[in-house]
Write a protein that holds these residues in place. Sequence first.
Motif, short mmCIF file in Angstrom:
data_model
loop_
_atom_site.label_atom_id
_atom_site.label_comp_id
_atom_site.label_asym_id
_atom_site.label_seq_id
_atom_site.Cartn_x
_atom_site.Cartn_y
_atom_site.Cartn_z
N ARG A 101 0.82 -1.21 0.00
CA ARG A 101 0.00 0.00 0.00
C ARG A 101 0.86 1.27 0.00
O ARG A 101 0.38 2.33 -0.34
N LEU A 102 2.10 1.13 0.41
CA LEU A 102 2.99 2.30 0.45
C LEU A 102 4.41 1.87 0.11
O LEU A 102 4.98 1.01 0.79
N VAL A 103 4.96 2.47 -0.93
CA VAL A 103 6.29 2.11 -1.42
C VAL A 103 7.05 3.39 -1.73
O VAL A 103 6.47 4.38 -2.19
N ALA A 104 8.35 3.38 -1.45
CA ALA A 104 9.22 4.49 -1.83
C ALA A 104 10.11 4.02 -2.98
O ALA A 104 10.77 2.98 -2.87
N VAL A 105 10.14 4.78 -4.06
CA VAL A 105 10.99 4.49 -5.21
C VAL A 105 12.05 5.59 -5.29
O VAL A 105 11.72 6.77 -5.43
N LEU A 197 -4.50 10.70 -1.22
CA LEU A 197 -3.50 10.05 -0.37
C LEU A 197 -4.03 8.79 0.29
O LEU A 197 -3.26 8.01 0.86
N ASP A 198 -5.35 8.57 0.22
CA ASP A 198 -5.93 7.35 0.78
C ASP A 198 -5.57 6.12 -0.06
O ASP A 198 -5.66 4.99 0.42
N ARG A 199 -5.21 6.33 -1.30
CA ARG A 199 -5.01 5.22 -2.24
C ARG A 199 -3.63 4.60 -2.06
O ARG A 199 -2.68 5.26 -1.61
N PRO A 200 -3.48 3.30 -2.41
CA PRO A 200 -2.15 2.68 -2.40
C PRO A 200 -1.21 3.48 -3.30
O PRO A 200 -1.55 3.78 -4.45
N THR A 201 -0.05 3.83 -2.78
CA THR A 201 0.81 4.79 -3.48
C THR A 201 2.26 4.35 -3.51
O THR A 201 2.79 3.86 -2.51
N ALA A 202 2.88 4.55 -4.65
CA ALA A 202 4.34 4.45 -4.77
C ALA A 202 4.86 5.86 -5.00
O ALA A 202 4.65 6.45 -6.06
N TRP A 203 5.49 6.43 -3.97
CA TRP A 203 6.11 7.75 -4.10
C TRP A 203 7.43 7.62 -4.85
O TRP A 203 8.24 6.76 -4.51
N VAL A 204 7.63 8.46 -5.84
CA VAL A 204 8.86 8.42 -6.64
C VAL A 204 9.68 9.67 -6.33
O VAL A 204 9.21 10.80 -6.54
N PHE A 205 10.89 9.46 -5.83
CA PHE A 205 11.77 10.55 -5.44
C PHE A 205 12.99 10.58 -6.37
O PHE A 205 13.56 9.53 -6.69
N GLY A 206 13.40 11.77 -6.76
CA GLY A 206 14.52 11.91 -7.67
C GLY A 206 15.81 12.27 -6.97
O GLY A 206 15.88 12.35 -5.74
N SER A 207 16.84 12.52 -7.75
CA SER A 207 18.16 12.80 -7.22
C SER A 207 18.19 14.13 -6.48
O SER A 207 17.35 15.01 -6.71
N GLU A 208 19.17 14.27 -5.63
CA GLU A 208 19.30 15.47 -4.81
C GLU A 208 19.53 16.72 -5.65
O GLU A 208 18.95 17.78 -5.40
N ALA A 209 20.36 16.60 -6.66
CA ALA A 209 20.77 17.77 -7.45
C ALA A 209 19.74 18.18 -8.48
O ALA A 209 19.50 19.38 -8.71
N THR A 239 14.06 14.94 3.89
CA THR A 239 12.98 15.66 4.56
C THR A 239 11.70 15.61 3.74
O THR A 239 10.61 15.35 4.27
N ALA A 240 11.81 15.84 2.43
CA ALA A 240 10.63 15.77 1.57
C ALA A 240 10.03 14.37 1.59
O ALA A 240 8.80 14.21 1.63
N ALA A 241 10.89 13.35 1.57
CA ALA A 241 10.40 11.97 1.60
C ALA A 241 9.65 11.70 2.90
O ALA A 241 8.61 11.03 2.90
N ALA A 242 10.18 12.22 3.99
CA ALA A 242 9.52 12.01 5.29
C ALA A 242 8.12 12.61 5.28
O ALA A 242 7.15 11.98 5.72
N VAL A 243 7.99 13.83 4.78
CA VAL A 243 6.70 14.50 4.76
C VAL A 243 5.71 13.73 3.88
O VAL A 243 4.56 13.49 4.26
#
Length: 254
Positions: A101-105, A197-209, A239-243
Amino acid sequence: MTRRAGRDKAGRFLAEGAQAVREALAWAGAGRGRVHELYATAVAVDRNPELVQAASAAGVRVSPVTDAAAASLSETVTPQGVVAVCDLVDVPLEGVLERARLVAVLYGVADPGNAGTVVRVADAAGADAVVFAGDAVDPHNGKCVRASTGSVFHLPLVRERDADAVFSACREVGLRLVAADGYATDDLVVAEGRGELDRPTAWVFGSEAHGLPDDVVAGLDAAVKVPIYGEAESLNLATAAAVCLYASARAHRS
């Protein structure tokens, strides 16, 4: 084993520091992998006698090393003098996302400290997996392991260079792919108000730069930014990923 090629060839990596070693021994005790050996300086033994005792009780060979030898095994500036040799923790993409239901990519995330911190955050938020996609850092990197404070042993970690395969696998199990993008039109407040945000979600995070490439963002299901109410230019990756992860975790539990 301080280099990626060596780790992959040996099928092992180094977990440094008392907390990482403690979690590694618990992981091995649960039958999810194996700790092959524990290296410890005299000072580390004096400071962490329970770790040495736990390793010995589990049949792990404990080898005394000098400070210089311990430093040679470390990828950090201030070695703690206790290092465990462990099986690799990553798992194949296939099957790991079922019922998630919750994944970080982490797409192309290169900084091991930030990546390890995101793993720690994902663990704390109750995420089901962390996927290192594209040309991302190795989760077994010493700095990544240390930054995770042992969380690399708690939840499934996937390494997959084919990012399209990652996105397809997420969609196949019903995960909505959401880019964390500082330039997005909608923010978390808007997304929450819509019930997204109630839905099963894969958050996709990019590079720092550079964040996520435009073509990647365009190919995902949505893009959301973290609202900034003060004068800060932006938030760093961890920090953004945590939020974002906690926003979804709270919505799933409300």
